[in-house]
Design a protein around this motif. Structure first.
Motif, mmCIF file in Angstrom:
data_model
loop_
_atom_site.group_PDB
_atom_site.id
_atom_site.type_symbol
_atom_site.label_atom_id
_atom_site.label_comp_id
_atom_site.label_asym_id
_atom_site.label_seq_id
_atom_site.Cartn_x
_atom_site.Cartn_y
_atom_site.Cartn_z
ATOM 1 N N LEU A 1 0.866 -1.172 0.000
ATOM 2 C CA LEU A 1 0.000 0.000 0.000
ATOM 3 C C LEU A 1 0.905 1.226 0.000
ATOM 4 N N SER A 2 0.669 2.138 -0.915
ATOM 5 C CA SER A 2 1.577 3.263 -1.082
ATOM 6 C C SER A 2 0.794 4.544 -1.337
ATOM 7 N N ALA A 3 1.233 5.622 -0.698
ATOM 8 C CA ALA A 3 0.637 6.936 -0.903
ATOM 9 C C ALA A 3 1.756 7.948 -1.083
ATOM 10 N N LEU B 1 -8.055 13.943 -2.507
ATOM 11 C CA LEU B 1 -7.836 14.234 -1.096
ATOM 12 C C LEU B 1 -6.410 14.729 -0.886
ATOM 13 N N PRO B 2 -6.164 15.501 0.183
ATOM 14 C CA PRO B 2 -4.784 15.905 0.476
ATOM 15 C C PRO B 2 -3.881 14.681 0.638
ATOM 16 N N ARG B 3 -2.585 14.901 0.585
ATOM 17 C CA ARG B 3 -1.643 13.777 0.649
ATOM 18 C C ARG B 3 -1.801 12.982 1.945
ATOM 19 N N PHE C 1 -3.408 7.136 -3.933
ATOM 20 C CA PHE C 1 -3.275 5.999 -3.023
ATOM 21 C C PHE C 1 -3.255 4.758 -3.904
ATOM 22 N N ARG C 2 -2.175 3.999 -3.860
ATOM 23 C CA ARG C 2 -1.992 2.902 -4.797
ATOM 24 C C ARG C 2 -1.770 1.564 -4.105
ATOM 25 N N ALA D 1 -2.993 15.299 5.289
ATOM 26 C CA ALA D 1 -2.381 16.533 5.772
ATOM 27 C C ALA D 1 -3.419 17.638 5.959
ATOM 28 N N GLY D 2 -3.519 18.139 7.193
ATOM 29 C CA GLY D 2 -4.402 19.246 7.489
ATOM 30 C C GLY D 2 -5.873 18.931 7.524
ATOM 31 N N ASP D 3 -6.252 17.671 7.396
ATOM 32 C CA ASP D 3 -7.667 17.280 7.337
ATOM 33 C C ASP D 3 -8.099 16.703 8.683
#
Length: 360
Positions: free
Chosen positions: A141-143, A184-186, A149-150, A208-210
């Motif tokens: 799982l990678s972001a 969506l943010p990172r 999001f992969r 981030a920031g959410d």
């Protein structure tokens, strides 16, 4: 112009002037199509009189050399500037690659020779920030910083794909913006459990920031139905989610915030199932930590919850009763937490460049 001259130099002398004249005429017809620059050019072989040109905006344009007119434009071919274009010899296939870390194959097999996407391979177009093993290492799982999001397969690359964020491509096309702007943010942290993969959402991420945490259904490769947020009367202003965990049973998600708060949710329903408070002697309730939560983890039996914060404290909690069970001063602010559910050992990385191993 440099690319065009290089292409002509490989042609026969009798064709140089003709092809250069046609190409200049075509560009004059549509001066804005490939602005600000032409990044790649390719000519088809015999039987397919087409010229392909790629721009630095990710657009691929095809011109008819016989009709001296625009044949087709692939406006959303890539999300980044083109790097190369190539027609396969003897086949109606066009290959394209770009700085979005993707390579695509387009087929022109119809009567009108309009290109359609046949197959592609892609990865993150910006550096990955979070990577997790899944399915005993068979998947990753990678972001990344590209807000995607992969899921990557370590066995068959054909099974690798990006998880859907609900019709982003269609909305981006309608609004005429890039897909990245609507995502969506990172992702800054994610957690997963295989136990309930086929039943409901089994992956949780914070961004981030959410202030919300998001669920994902890995079985369907898409964003989940529920967004995890505290009850409206308990929400704290600007308290972004900073850490997540999923219980080994796959039923619960834990979310920590930069206000030191830790909440528990039911993954099947998305319902808030309580908050972990520190109860003072005078009855006052304090959040789990005095500052940002950097890591969460639960044991294999759902008896203990482990939390680490930038307040240099490691705390354990009764998972079900949501009460403080113990705490340990770390001597330095924590930055990462990894809990091994089988042995109940917690590894805590701190700002003093020391990794502390704790038997919880």
């Amino acid at each position: 112009a440099r690319c065009l001259l290089a292409w002509h130099s490989s042609s026969r002398a009798g064709l140089r002037l003709t092809r250069l004249t046609v190409h200049c005429w075509l560009f004059a017809a549509l001066p804005r199509l490939l602005r600000p620059a032409v990044a790649a050019v390719a000519a088809a072989g015999q039987g397919l009189p087409l010229l392909a040109a790629g721009g630095s905006a990710g657009v691929v344009a095809l011109w008819s050399l016989e009709g001296r007119c625009l044949h087709h434009v692939i406006r959303d071919a890539h999300d980044r500037p083109l790097l190369a274009l190539h027609f396969l010899a003897g086949e109606p296939l066009l290959m394209s690659s770009a700085r979005d870390n993707s390579i695509k194959q387009w087929v022109l097999d119809g009567a009108d020779a309009v290109p359609r996407l046949l197959k592609f391979r892609s990865g993150h177009s910006a550096p990955p920030a979070v990577v997790r093993h899944y399915a005993e290492g068979l998947r990753l799982l990678s972001a990344g910083a590209d807000r995607s999001f992969r899921l990557f397969s370590t066995i068959q690359d054909q099974q690798s794909r990006e998880l859907s964020q609900k019709h982003v491509a269609a909305r981006a096309k309608k609004l005429k913006v890039s897909q990245e702007e609507l995502k969506l943010p990172r992702v800054i942290q994610l957690a997963a459990s295989e136990t309930r993969e086929r039943d409901w959402a089994n992956v949780v991420s914070c961004h981030a920031g959410d202030p919300a945490a998001y669920t994902w259904r890995l079985a369907h490769f898409t964003l989940g139905e529920h967004v995890l947020t505290p009850p409206p009367d308990e929400q704290q202003a600007a308290a972004a989610a900073t850490a997540v965990a999923v219980s080994c049973c796959g039923n619960f998600a834990l979310v920590g915030s930069d206000a030191g708060r830790v909440d528990r949710y039911n993954l099947q329903s998305g319902i808030h199932r309580g908050t972990y408070w520190r109860k003072q002697a005078n009855g006052a309730l304090l959040p789990a930590h005095d500052s940002t939560i950097v890591g969460l983890g639960s044991d294999s039996c759902n008896k203990l919850l482990v939390t680490a914060g930038s307040d240099a404290m490691l705390r354990t909690w009764d998972f079900r009763r949501q009460k403080l069970a113990g705490e340990l001063p770390l001597g330095a602010a924590a930055t990462h937490l990894a809990l091994h559910a089988g042995s109940d050992l917690a590894a805590v990385g701190c700002v003093d460049r020391v990794v502390r191993l704790v038997d919880v």
